[in-house]
Design an enzyme around this catalytic site. Structure first.
Site, PDB file in Angstrom:
ATOM      1  N   GLY B 228       0.834  -1.202   0.000  1.00 42.77           N
ATOM      2  CA  GLY B 228       0.000   0.000   0.000  1.00 42.77           C
ATOM      3  C   GLY B 228       0.868   1.249   0.000  1.00 42.77           C
ATOM      4  N   ILE B 593      13.569  -4.458  18.656  1.00 46.07           N
ATOM      5  CA  ILE B 593      13.303  -5.150  17.395  1.00 46.07           C
ATOM      6  C   ILE B 593      12.753  -6.535  17.721  1.00 46.07           C
ATOM      7  CG2 ILE B 593      14.337  -6.058  15.279  1.00 46.07           C
ATOM      8  CD1 ILE B 593      14.127  -2.945  15.478  1.00 46.07           C
ATOM      9  N   LEU B 594      11.514  -6.779  17.297  1.00 46.40           N
ATOM     10  CA  LEU B 594      10.845  -8.020  17.685  1.00 46.40           C
ATOM     11  C   LEU B 594      11.163  -9.159  16.731  1.00 46.40           C
ATOM     12  CD1 LEU B 594       7.384  -6.461  18.542  1.00 46.40           C
ATOM     13  CD2 LEU B 594       9.166  -7.157  20.141  1.00 46.40           C
ATOM     14  N   ASN B 595      11.412  -8.844  15.464  1.00 43.87           N
ATOM     15  CA  ASN B 595      11.644  -9.891  14.465  1.00 43.87           C
ATOM     16  C   ASN B 595      12.786  -9.449  13.558  1.00 43.87           C
ATOM     17  OD1 ASN B 595      11.598 -11.821  12.469  1.00 43.87           O
ATOM     18  ND2 ASN B 595       9.398 -11.657  12.060  1.00 43.87           N
ATOM     19  N   GLY B 668       8.752   1.037   9.701  1.00 44.19           N
ATOM     20  CA  GLY B 668       8.358   0.787   8.315  1.00 44.19           C
ATOM     21  C   GLY B 668       8.793   1.859   7.336  1.00 44.19           C
ATOM     22  N   GLU B 669       8.934   3.075   7.809  1.00 45.42           N
ATOM     23  CA  GLU B 669       9.248   4.168   6.887  1.00 45.42           C
ATOM     24  C   GLU B 669      10.646   4.735   7.093  1.00 45.42           C
ATOM     25  OE1 GLU B 669       4.965   6.163   6.171  1.00 45.42           O
ATOM     26  OE2 GLU B 669       5.608   6.071   8.241  1.00 45.42           O
TER      27      GLU B 669
END
Lengths: 185, 703
Positions: B228, B593-595, B668-669
């Site tokens: 998106g 950071i989870l993943n 994300g950005e």
């Protein structure tokens, strides 16, 4: 018109297909196989890549009628039942999947590459996947996935699939491992 | 290879069984195609639909008079504040004027080309830069339009060294691989939508208001979004049009935007023109910072690209002044695009910092270190966590920055000029409410339900991990169901907010479940249920930032942002002007950071996105035709795999419990920010050419 086509090993017949319809729409809207994606509509992005008689094509650029009497294999036909194909397994393990919309096309393109070149160089991978756009991953994990699939012999099963009964059909040459990224493209 | 959580959504996406909006069963649905304006302004005077109605497979052609009455709504949730079919006044090229309904998509698209429209009073479109700068108003202005502290004019006058320059960024289109798609089906006054959106909540609220039904009568499904990047954040006209067409015809309607319509009916990042002035003492301490901006906007909506926003918290300047304006033009409505505001804005600020470092004869990393603030320089409030210094030092170390010869054109590899450049990165941390429901059955199996849609960032894996970590159970015991407006609401997958809000809500739901059971993390869940005499346990978790609604990063007495550094190597062929990014090192501070696997991919994807901004992506707006020229992925060039060289991504230790209950922030950005400045700065280092206009193209670099 009526279209007879073998899809993922199954003979399918579809009536009242309009001449202006694409193979992509035939697969997605009529045959219940939405794995190949509609995205750029002009063969730029590779999201609709399927095998047509063993040769990867952009299904958006193929008219449904052109598939008459031929065989199609889609992303839905890569796994063996519940067991993911080694290429699919490598994509999830390497983190090559994000939104997943380009993934079906990349899987078919990778599947095709490894069936021709079992241990491709990075240059060969980049060339083979040059027609597949991904807007999420920045591609690095996709390249990781192809390398991982290659080390696991991801191409071997496909050579069986491509061989003997398809000999003589357009584009369905004997499996090759020439190291030449241009072959069959 | 980085390891991390395995995606629970992986197998479905790999086998073609993950259903996106356009994959919903359409055996009984009509296919819809939009007819759109071919002029940028003037009036629509006539529509001729007879040829289209006679075309093969066509069932009906809808014009404005055929639509049911629709309520009025503003932006957001709408992306562009107009009725979904134009009546008279044209606002931009590509605006919907009719809907063709046919048995197949190709038939609908073919017939759409047969509808003829007549227009009057059409004039060439005024280009960006030739209209008046005005103060924007309304819901598409994010943050303040004007901010200041201290006396910038005096600070510039007192400076030993100052720089002032104007920078421009291009019109860009999100170009997700998945086009917008909506399948609408009415059952009485109940509406079911399968729609590719970044917020099922917005879609539900908007459609309910437009059609005058209660929100619970509108059910929106969107488990998966094929990318998106902001263009599916708001409700664009095709969604109500699909619903209206279904209402009028009594049949389900599937409306998929064409790729060309993705360039006019789903927003874009508008072109910006920015001017930055910096003053500093001879030892490199800022005395003043001024950042002003204007962006191309549409006739309506006043979308504001707030590029100077990040300049208000980046550096310790005693005087700061920012302002942002728009020009109202006859062009499609812009919308946030990864990475809004700071993405274009940091190109200007971080280029200007490089220009200042060059004037001072100072290393650009050192200049940034000397201007590191202890508190938010605008508000004086503390940072929730700020690890920019760590990012800069670690980035320089990993890149080998100390080996850089600062002299212009001094580094060569055979015929090629080598340039090393760097920039700092930041993103604001907006946050928003989220919620989740957690159910444990008698076998100890856990299901988490949330309205969140999976857009590629790996939220199902994050939900699984947070639930498992809180409950102390294996992640594979947790299933995640998502993307249904009947599930507990999640604001939306935009603004880098989802992990903070949803992760915190899932944690709250899991904690509540343990409390109800009187259990400790790690206790076998099946046993705990049996002990409590239960066969099933349900709990809900909610989380919201202070104030209860969506916030910007400056909230609750804190300044909450993410940070990073980006170092790049470029290679320039001095005869041909060819530019390649051969190497990039990004180091980021984005909370816990989870993943690692998904986070690394996000940052590589972000750097690639920034590379696109720097050297490839530009939608050319042609004023005589009043349209974007290349409305396709052949003319709008996005990065391909061969564009991307070696990318090294890492994170510094960060854990921000002010930002969220799980210590995470949004990333994300962030990765897309600063890349274009680092590349432009590297180009200057290689060639001595200071390119202030994006994208950097061959003509900037030819001898």
């Amino acid at each position: 018109m009526r279209v007879n086509v073998e899809v993922n090993g199954e003979q399918r017949t579809e009536d009242n297909v309009w001449e202006g319809e694409s193979l992509l729409s035939l697969l997605r809207d009529r045959l219940g196989l939405p794995g190949a994606k509609n995205a750029c509509e002009q063969g730029e992005c590779g999201s609709c890549t399927v095998y047509l008689d063993g040769v990867p094509v952009c299904a958006c650029l193929v008219a449904a009628g052109q598939a008459e009497g031929r065989s199609v294999r889609t992303v839905e036909g890569l796994a063996d039942g519940d067991a993911l194909h080694p290429v699919q397994q490598a994509f999830v393990e390497a983190g090559a999947v994000q939104c997943g919309f380009c993934t079906p096309g990349l899987l078919v393109a990778t599947h095709d590459l490894l069936s021709r070149v079992s241990h491709p160089s990075d240059g060969e991978i980049r060339e083979a996947l040059a027609g597949n756009l991904c807007r999420c991953t920045g591609y690095e994990h996709i390249l990781d996935a192809v390398r991982l699939a290659a080390t696991r012999g991801g191409g071997r099963r496909d050579q069986e699939w491509r061989s003997p009964d398809r000999a003589g059909r357009p584009g369905a040459g004997a499996p090759r491992d020439t190291g030449d990224p241009e072959c069959e493209r | 290879m980085t390891t991390g959580l395995t995606r629970p959504d992986g197998p479905a996406k790999l086998t073609g069984t993950a259903h996106y909006a356009a994959d919903a069963d359409t055996s009984d649905a009509l296919a819809a195609a939009l007819v759109t304006t071919t002029v940028p302004n003037g009036r629509l005077t006539a529509l001729h639909t007879a040829d289209a109605e006679a075309a093969p497979g066509v069932v009906r052609v809808l014009t404005r008079a055929d639509l049911p009455p629709l309520g009025e709504l503003s932006t957001p949730p709408l992306g562009f504040p107009v009725p979904p079919l134009l009546e008279d006044t044209v606002h931009h090229e590509g605006e919907p004027i009719a809907v063709v309904l046919a048995e197949t998509w190709e038939q609908a698209r073919h017939a759409a080309t047969l509808v003829r429209a007549e227009y009057a009073d059409v004039t060439p479109a005024v280009p960006f830069g030739q209209a008046e700068d005005v103060v924007p108003h309304g819901g598409l202005v994010f943050g303040e339009t004007d901010e200041s502290k201290g006396d910038v004019t005096a600070g510039l006058a007192a400076a030993d060294v100052s720089v002032t320059a104007t920078y421009t960024t291009a019109d860009r289109h999100h170009s997700p691989i998945e086009p917008h798609a909506t399948l609408a089906r009415w059952d009485g006054d109940q509406l079911v939508l399968h729609s590719s959106v970044q917020s099922v909540l917005f879609a539900q609220a908007a459609l309910a208001a437009l059609f005058g039904v209660p929100p619970e009568n509108v059910r929106v499904f969107c488990p998966f979004v094929g990318g998106g990047f902001g263009c599916k954040g708001f409700v664009w006209p095709h969604i109500p049009l699909a619903a209206a067409a279904a209402r009028v015809t009594g049949r389900p309607v599937k409306l998929v935007l064409t790729r060309a319509q993705m360039f006019t009916l789903a927003g874009h990042q508008p072109a910006t023109r920015q001017t930055v002035s910096l003053g500093a003492t001879s030892d490199g301490r800022l005395t003043a910072l001024r950042h002003t901006s204007s962006n191309a906007s549409a006739q309506l909506g006043d979308y504001c690209e707030n590029t100077p926003h990040g300049s208000t918290w980046m550096y310790a300047s005693p005087a700061i002044e920012t302002s942002t304006r728009i020009q109202r033009l006859h062009r499609p409505g812009p919308t946030p695009m990864r990475s809004p505001h700071e993405g274009p804005g940091m190109f200007a600020l971080e280029s200007a910092m490089d220009e200042l470092a060059h004037e001072l004869g100072m290393d650009p990393v050192e200049l940034r270190l000397r201007n590191e603030p202890e508190v938010d320089p605008l508000t004086g409030e503390p940072f929730s966590s700020r690890k920019l210094v760590e990012c800069l030092r670690e980035g320089a170390r990993r890149f080998g920055w100390s080996e850089r010869n600062p002299e212009i054109g001094s580094m060569r590899d055979g015929h090629e000029l080598i340039g090393w450049g760097m920039a700092a990165a930041t993103m604001d941390s907006p946050r928003s409410p989220s919620s989740a429901r957690l159910r444990i059955d008698h076998t100890g199996h856990v299901v988490v339900e949330t309205g969140m849609q999976e857009i590629g960032t790996g939220l199902p894996a994050m939900v699984q991990a947070v639930a498992a970590e809180t409950l102390g159970c294996p992640p594979e015991d947790v299933a995640v169901r998502h993307g249904d407006s009947d599930f507990p609401p999640h604001t939306g997958t935009f603004g880098s907010m989802s992990t903070m809000g949803l992760g915190s809500a899932v944690r709250a739901a899991a904690e509540s479940a343990l409390e109800k059971l009187g259990a400790e993390p790690g206790d076998p869940l099946a046993g705990a249920l049996a002990e409590a005499g239960l066969t099933e346990l349900e709990s809900e978790g909610r989380w919201s930032p202070e104030g209860g609604g969506m916030t910007r990063g400056r909230t609750g007495g804190y300044s909450i942002h993410t940070y990073g550094s980006i170092f790049v190597e470029v290679r320039v062929d001095p005869d041909l002007g060819l530019l390649r990014m051969s190497r990039a090192v990004g180091v980021y501070a984005g909370g816990r950071i989870l993943n690692p696997l998904a986070a690394r991919s996000q940052m590589i994807g972000g750097i690639t996105w920034g590379y696109g901004q720097a050297v490839l992506e530009q939608s050319v707006f042609e004023p005589n035709l009043g349209r974007f020229l290349s409305k396709n992925l052949a003319g709008y060039i996005v990065p391909v795999n061969a564009d991307i060289g070696e990318i090294d991504v890492s994170f510094v230790d960060d854990d921000d419990r002010v930002a969220s209950a799980i210590g995470a922030k949004g990333i994300g950005e962030l990765g897309a920010v600063g890349v274009s400045a680092a590349i432009a700065n590297a180009v200057f280092h290689a060639t001595g050419r200071r390119v202030r206009d994006l994208p950097i193209r061959i003509h900037h670099l030819l001898p």
